[in-house]
Scaffold this motif. Structure first.
Motif, short mmCIF file in Angstrom:
data_model
loop_
_atom_site.label_atom_id
_atom_site.label_comp_id
_atom_site.label_asym_id
_atom_site.label_seq_id
_atom_site.Cartn_x
_atom_site.Cartn_y
_atom_site.Cartn_z
N PRO A 55 1.60 37.06 -1.72
CA PRO A 55 0.61 36.03 -1.35
C PRO A 55 -0.50 35.97 -2.38
O PRO A 55 -0.73 36.93 -3.11
N LYS A 105 -6.53 35.52 -2.96
CA LYS A 105 -7.62 34.91 -2.20
C LYS A 105 -7.29 34.79 -0.71
O LYS A 105 -8.18 34.57 0.10
N HIS A 106 -6.01 34.95 -0.34
CA HIS A 106 -5.62 34.88 1.06
C HIS A 106 -5.63 36.26 1.75
O HIS A 106 -5.45 36.33 2.97
N LEU A 136 -7.77 36.91 4.86
CA LEU A 136 -7.29 36.18 6.03
C LEU A 136 -6.03 36.84 6.61
O LEU A 136 -5.87 36.93 7.83
N ALA A 193 -11.72 31.10 6.43
CA ALA A 193 -11.30 30.41 5.20
C ALA A 193 -12.40 29.49 4.69
O ALA A 193 -12.64 29.39 3.48
N ASP A 220 -6.92 25.00 1.06
CA ASP A 220 -5.78 25.76 0.52
C ASP A 220 -5.08 26.54 1.62
O ASP A 220 -3.84 26.60 1.69
N TRP A 221 -5.87 27.16 2.51
CA TRP A 221 -5.30 27.90 3.64
C TRP A 221 -4.55 26.97 4.58
O TRP A 221 -3.44 27.29 5.04
N ALA A 227 -1.12 26.14 3.19
CA ALA A 227 -0.16 27.24 3.37
C ALA A 227 0.25 27.40 4.82
O ALA A 227 1.37 27.82 5.12
N ARG A 228 -0.65 27.03 5.71
CA ARG A 228 -0.48 27.30 7.14
C ARG A 228 -0.09 26.04 7.93
O ARG A 228 -0.04 26.07 9.16
#
Length: 535
Positions: A256, A259-260, A263, A501, A509-510, A513-514
């Motif tokens: 990953p 930066k994630h 989270l 986030a 960005d989160w 991805a989500r």
């Protein structure tokens, strides 16, 4: 309680390295926790102990999860996980067998140099045969994967193990149904895998590989088998623990973004467990209530024990709990609202409870020390409970490394069906922050008045084990009630992750991805337009 830590350490190492295998590291976390912290005989201070059990990591790309388990067990410092796959690190992409000649390239506790798949079972047979010839009682545990089960060497080894009647060999198949290039049943179908191993004259046990209780039960049964090896088919989910990685082939070997990580760690720490209290609702057969909770998807069974003296009511005791134990493998969470708990603790150990919580109001420092030591000796998670009006005592901070659960009562104990006390929320939130500052790694449990209107409040305050009584048993649809409670917890989690986030400046960005996880919650989270705008 080490399962979360295995996943968290693994993802930290993978993200720092920029490469690794998160999917497999997450699918086998419960297996590793059961082996290293409940069943295997091993000594981190003496890795070559002659009477140790052996673990062979045949699916060697599982290295991050394997290293995390070794670090948490005490084989090397946990901080070293951040050197994974880096130049000069001992934590290579595939583990190297430890030896005094290769101290710079391997870590203690590693019995096998992995790399090419399909070989570990053959190595395990060699160890098991040598131990048999030497008359040793050591057991050999081998973790194998779906993908390597395509290889002929696995099945040649399977024939050899059966021929030599290696009863002290237990293979565990991490059956997550995904390998490097996609789903196993599309690439090379493995089913009917149970019938195949049985045809090779192995004792076969099939379980849910994410339930530690089932894993331990399977290992115990394997240890009783004579004249043949055992394979435990552990049905697991690739990437289990992170929703957007779950059952997704792309996360087989992809790191990953760094930066994630914050989270991802928050999500792993936010696991929510629904624990129905069987004394709630209409009086009826406790056995049926346990069965209904299990069928409904509960994570554990909450057992309120009241002696009529500590609280002005009487409920079930150890003898009743012991009679219920055979019904389910779900964890039994026993909350002892009794005087002098030290005098009675052995009864609840013998009843095979998995978590036993006593009240701080009924203990002093000396008795709590004795209680926690006895529980830990028997592999039981110790807990402490505090009433709404009780302040958390300073001396209790010294026991946080021994305590797995802290119940913050959200009603005054003694009677089922009470209304939730909102004044508990700031106390729970503050206590959660203080506990984390002092290194507490366990769970906050909320007990009393938890339903669909209060769950998100206690969840946001830090509670992760949620005791639901009337919210579950006052309805005829037990399954629906548990699903509704879990949905409320999921909404609270996604909101918290989005807020986090946003604070990090990576909300869009989160969300990208989500996206497929957020869509079902988008209306409740107020992000419908944002979700639709994502390409």
């Amino acid at each position: 309680m080490k399962i979360r830590d295995i996943r968290m350490l693994a993802i930290e190492g993978i993200a720092e390295a920029g490469s690794g295998h998160p999917g497999a590291s997450f699918s086998a976390a419960e297996i590793m926790a059961a082996l290293y912290f409940r069943k295997m005989r091993h000594d981190p201070s003496n890795p070559y102990w002659e009477d140790r059990d052996y673990f062979i990591n045949s699916k060697a790309h599982y290295a991050p999860g394997f290293y995390a388990a070794l670090a948490l067990a005490g084989y090397f410092p946990v901080e070293e996980i951040k050197t994974l796959r880096k130049l000069g690190s001992r934590l290579q992409g595939h583990p190297v067998r430890y030896s005094s000649q290769q101290k710079e390239h391997s870590v203690p506790g590693t019995e096998y140099s992995g790399g090419s798949e399909g070989i570990g079972l053959s190595v395990s047979i060699g160890i098991a045969l040598a131990n048999k010839l030497d008359g040793k009682k050591s057991r050999v545990y081998t973790l194998i994967g779906d993908g390597e089960s395509n290889e002929g060497q696995i099945w040649e080894a399977a024939m050899a193990a059966a021929k030599f009647r290696l009863e002290k060999l237990t293979a565990i198949l991490d059956r997550n149904r995904i390998q490097q290039d996609g789903f196993t049943e599309d690439i090379m179908p493995l089913d009917p895998v149970r019938d195949k191993w049985a045809a090779f004259n192995w004792n076969v046990i099939e379980i849910n590989g994410h339930k530690v209780e089932d894993i331990i039960d399977a290992i115990n049964k394997a240890n009783e088998v004579k004249d043949k090896p055992t394979i435990i088919i552990a049905n697991t989910i690739k990437g289990n623990g992170i929703k957007h990685m779950t059952n997704n082939p792309q996360w087989h070997g992809k790191a990953p973004p760094r930066k994630h990580v914050a989270l991802l760690l928050e999500e792993l720490e936010s696991e929510c467990l629904i624990a129905p209290s069987i004394i709630a609702g209409q009086p009826q057969n406790y056995e049926e209530k346990v069965r209904m909770a299990e069928r409904g998807g509960a994570d554990m069974i909450h057992l309120d024990v009241m002696d009529g003296r500590f609280v002005p009511n009487i409920s079930l005791f150890a003898d009743t709990i012991g009679k219920l134990r055979h019904i389910t493998n779900l964890p039994f969470d026993a909350h002892l609202m009794i005087e002098r708990p030290l005098d009675h603790i052995q009864d609840y150990i013998d009843a095979r409870c998995d978590i036993i919580t006593v009240h701080v109001e009924a203990c002093d420092e000396n008795s709590l020390s004795q209680i926690t030591d006895r529980l830990l000796l028997h592999g039981i998670s110790p807990g402490i409970a505090i009433n709404p009006a009780t302040d958390f005592p300073e001396w209790l901070y010294g026991y946080l490394n021994k305590i797995d659960v802290i119940i913050v009562m959200s009603v005054n104990p003694g009677f089922a069906g009470q209304k939730f006390l909102p004044a508990v929320l700031p106390k729970m939130m503050l206590l959660n922050k203080e506990l984390r500052k002092h290194g507490f790694k366990g769970y906050i449990e909320a007990d009393g008045g938890i339903d669909s209107t209060t769950l998100q409040q206690v969840y946001s305050a830090g509670a992760r084990i949620l005791v639901a009584g009337s919210a579950v048993y006052a309805t005829s649809d037990i399954h629906g009630a548990i699903i509704h409670l879990r949905h409320k917890a999921n909404v609270a989690l996604e909101k918290s992750l989005l807020d986090h986030a946003d604070s990090l400046g990576i909300k869009s960005d989160w969300m990208k991805a989500r996206k497929h996880i957020l869509i079902p919650f988008s209306n409740e989270l107020g992000i419908e337009e944002d979700i639709h705008a994502i390409k």
